[in-house]
Design a protein around this motif. Sequence first.
Motif, PDB file in Angstrom:
ATOM      1  N   LEU A  17      29.867  56.712-100.607  1.00  0.00           N
ATOM      2  CA  LEU A  17      28.688  56.165-100.909  1.00  0.00           C
ATOM      3  C   LEU A  17      27.909  56.859-102.219  1.00  0.00           C
ATOM      4  O   LEU A  17      27.427  56.192-103.040  1.00  0.00           O
ATOM      5  CB  LEU A  17      27.720  56.078 -99.812  1.00  0.00           C
ATOM      6  N   LEU A  18      27.955  58.112-101.967  1.00  0.00           N
ATOM      7  CA  LEU A  18      27.235  59.002-103.054  1.00  0.00           C
ATOM      8  C   LEU A  18      28.079  59.747-104.034  1.00  0.00           C
ATOM      9  O   LEU A  18      27.410  59.997-105.011  1.00  0.00           O
ATOM     10  CB  LEU A  18      26.174  59.887-102.282  1.00  0.00           C
ATOM     11  N   ASP A  19      29.386  59.781-103.921  1.00  0.00           N
ATOM     12  CA  ASP A  19      30.104  60.375-104.868  1.00  0.00           C
ATOM     13  C   ASP A  19      29.711  61.852-104.981  1.00  0.00           C
ATOM     14  O   ASP A  19      29.520  62.287-106.237  1.00  0.00           O
ATOM     15  CB  ASP A  19      30.116  59.714-106.468  1.00  0.00           C
ATOM     16  N   ILE A  20      29.394  62.566-104.013  1.00  0.00           N
ATOM     17  CA  ILE A  20      28.946  63.966-104.082  1.00  0.00           C
ATOM     18  C   ILE A  20      29.830  64.791-104.547  1.00  0.00           C
ATOM     19  O   ILE A  20      31.298  64.584-104.504  1.00  0.00           O
ATOM     20  CB  ILE A  20      28.219  64.096-102.772  1.00  0.00           C
TER      21      ILE A  20
ATOM     22  N   ALA B 280      19.581  74.663-103.026  1.00  0.00           N
ATOM     23  CA  ALA B 280      19.622  74.313-104.254  1.00  0.00           C
ATOM     24  C   ALA B 280      18.853  75.645-105.260  1.00  0.00           C
ATOM     25  O   ALA B 280      19.181  75.776-106.341  1.00  0.00           O
ATOM     26  CB  ALA B 280      18.962  72.815-104.623  1.00  0.00           C
ATOM     27  N   VAL B 281      17.696  75.949-104.589  1.00  0.00           N
ATOM     28  CA  VAL B 281      17.005  76.967-105.251  1.00  0.00           C
ATOM     29  C   VAL B 281      17.861  78.257-105.289  1.00  0.00           C
ATOM     30  O   VAL B 281      17.657  79.076-106.317  1.00  0.00           O
ATOM     31  CB  VAL B 281      15.687  77.356-104.572  1.00  0.00           C
ATOM     32  N   GLY B 282      18.818  78.685-104.419  1.00  0.00           N
ATOM     33  CA  GLY B 282      19.666  79.707-104.341  1.00  0.00           C
ATOM     34  C   GLY B 282      20.719  79.554-105.259  1.00  0.00           C
ATOM     35  O   GLY B 282      21.622  80.465-105.421  1.00  0.00           O
ATOM     36  N   GLY B 283      20.930  78.588-105.855  1.00  0.00           N
ATOM     37  CA  GLY B 283      21.955  78.363-107.015  1.00  0.00           C
ATOM     38  C   GLY B 283      22.839  77.490-106.854  1.00  0.00           C
ATOM     39  O   GLY B 283      24.035  77.197-107.650  1.00  0.00           O
TER      40      GLY B 283
ATOM     41  N   VAL C  26      21.093  66.548-102.164  1.00  0.00           N
ATOM     42  CA  VAL C  26      20.848  67.043-103.385  1.00  0.00           C
ATOM     43  C   VAL C  26      21.568  66.339-104.115  1.00  0.00           C
ATOM     44  O   VAL C  26      22.595  66.088-104.369  1.00  0.00           O
ATOM     45  CB  VAL C  26      20.912  68.485-103.558  1.00  0.00           C
ATOM     46  N   ILE C  27      20.947  65.461-105.107  1.00  0.00           N
ATOM     47  CA  ILE C  27      21.383  64.401-106.152  1.00  0.00           C
ATOM     48  C   ILE C  27      20.878  64.863-107.369  1.00  0.00           C
ATOM     49  O   ILE C  27      19.884  64.848-107.617  1.00  0.00           O
ATOM     50  CB  ILE C  27      21.086  63.017-105.752  1.00  0.00           C
ATOM     51  N   GLY C  28      22.128  65.191-108.379  1.00  0.00           N
ATOM     52  CA  GLY C  28      21.803  65.527-109.582  1.00  0.00           C
ATOM     53  C   GLY C  28      20.438  66.798-109.726  1.00  0.00           C
ATOM     54  O   GLY C  28      19.803  66.875-110.688  1.00  0.00           O
TER      55      GLY C  28
ATOM     56  N   HIS D 147      16.851  64.624-102.590  1.00  0.00           N
ATOM     57  CA  HIS D 147      16.718  63.190-102.343  1.00  0.00           C
ATOM     58  C   HIS D 147      16.020  62.884-101.073  1.00  0.00           C
ATOM     59  O   HIS D 147      16.714  62.906 -99.881  1.00  0.00           O
ATOM     60  CB  HIS D 147      18.065  62.503-102.567  1.00  0.00           C
ATOM     61  N   ARG D 148      14.655  62.557-101.006  1.00  0.00           N
ATOM     62  CA  ARG D 148      14.207  62.162 -99.584  1.00  0.00           C
ATOM     63  C   ARG D 148      13.874  60.794 -99.626  1.00  0.00           C
ATOM     64  O   ARG D 148      13.636  60.328 -98.525  1.00  0.00           O
ATOM     65  CB  ARG D 148      12.753  62.812 -99.737  1.00  0.00           C
ATOM     66  N   GLY D 149      14.088  59.953-100.478  1.00  0.00           N
ATOM     67  CA  GLY D 149      13.871  58.634-100.618  1.00  0.00           C
ATOM     68  C   GLY D 149      12.429  58.102-100.845  1.00  0.00           C
ATOM     69  O   GLY D 149      11.391  58.997-100.689  1.00  0.00           O
TER      70      GLY D 149
END
Length: 443
Positions: free
Chosen positions: A371-374, A283-286, A305-307, A311-313
Motif C-alpha cells: 500500500l505504501l511502498d515503504i 527517525a530522530v535517531g537516524g 514514517v513517510i518521507g 505520518h499521523r493522518g
Amino acid sequence: MRGAAGGANLLALRSHNTALVLDLLRTAGAGGISRLELAERTGLTPQAVSKITARLREDGLAAEAGRRASTGGKPRTVLRLVPEAGHALGVHLDRDELRAVLVDLDGAVVGERRAALDLGAGAEAVVEGVARAARELVADTLGPSEGAVGALGGAPGPADGALGRSGGVPGRTGGAPVPSEGASPSPGGTAGRSVGTPPSPDDDPHRPDGPPPPPDRAFAAVPGFLGLGVALPGPLDHVRGVLHRVTGFPEWDGFPLRDALARRLGVPVVVDKDTNAAALGLAVGGEGGSFAYLHLGTGLGAGLVIGGGVHRGARTGAGEFGHQVIQLDGPPCTCGARGCIEALCLGAVARGDLAEAARVLGAGAANLAGLLDIDLVLLGGRTVAAAPEAFVHGVGAVLDARARREGGQDGAVPVRLAPGGTRGVAEGAAQLLLAPLFGRGDA
C-alpha cells in the motif's frame, strides 16, 4: 548559566535558526563544530551565528570544545552542546505497566523506572501513578545537586526556570500549556454531558471524593526541564491530547489525559500513540526514508514514517494497523470487530505458536508494503523482544514470498529488529518534547 536556580528558558528558544544551530551542535557530538561550519551548513551569516551561539553559551546550552587548526589565521574555536543543560521525561503507558525514562538533550537515558500499572484502574489512579513515577525518577536521578530535591521537599511556589509559566512546546500543536492553578482542563463530566464533550479529570467515576491534588512542584527547580511526553495505545487525538476508545478500555473515551497530567504536574505534556512515539524516536535517531514500525506487545499497532516524517493522518488516527480485518467472521477482537490481525496474532502467541503469529504479522506487513511502498519494516514490543529471531525471520519470509510473486529487481522489503529494546516507546515519548527544540518535531 543564566538563572542558576532554574536554568535556561528552553521553551523560549522558538527561533527556527536557533533550532538549526542546536541540531548541528547536537549531531556534531563531543568533538564540536566551529562557527564557520555552522554558518556554511545553515546558510546563515557569520554574524547571525555568532549572536545565536553567544546566547546559547550564556544560557549554558553550548560550551567550548577546544580549538581546531584553520587554513589561515588563528585556530577556530569549536562549540558543543551541553547535554546536561536540559531534560525531558518519557512515559510509556501500557495496559499493565508503566515505563518512564529521563533523557538529556542528547536523548541519552540518564534514569529509568518501571512499575506495574492497570490502565483500567481509573483516571485518577493512572494520573497519580504517572506523577509518582515521574517525581521519584527525577529525585533519584538528578538529586539535590541539580536542584530537584528542594522542590520535591515542598518548595513554596514555582521557580522561574526552564518552563516558566508560558508552557507549550515549540513547533508542536499537541503540547499542553502549563495550566494556572485551580483551572479545570475541560468542561463537562462523564455522566449527563452533551455528546462530544470530553469529560473533566475531576469527573472520573473512579476518583475518590474530595478536591483534586494541587499541581506538583517537583519539577519547577529542575534546570532546563522541558516536560513530559506520554505514549499509550490508541486510538487518540494527538493534537488535543484526548483519548478515544482505547482498545480494551473503552471507558477512556473522551478523557483529556494531556490536560489532566499538565494540571497535576504543572509542566507541559504531549500525548501520542505508543507506535508514533517509537517511530519518532527512530527517525530522530537516524533511521531515514519511509518505514513502518510494528509494535507487538499487549496489543498490535504501527508507527509510520513517510518521507522522513511521522505520518499521523488528518485526524491523527493513522497506524491502527492491528485492526485491519484479514479473516472475515474470524475470532472476536477487543475492538469489537472480528478477524483483526491483532486478535489472530495475539491468539497464536497465547497458544505458543510463534511461527503462526509471525506469519500473521507478516501478512499485515506485506499489506503495508504494497500500500505504501515503504523501504523498511522494523519490529518492536515486548512480545517481539521475547523471541526476536522468530518474528524477524517469520515476517521476512512473508515479505520475501511477496517480492518473488511481484518480480522486479529491488527484492523484498527488509525486516529488522528496532533498536531501543523494550524502552524504545518511552524514549520516543521523551522525543515528543525534545525533538521540537532541534526543529525535528516530526523528524
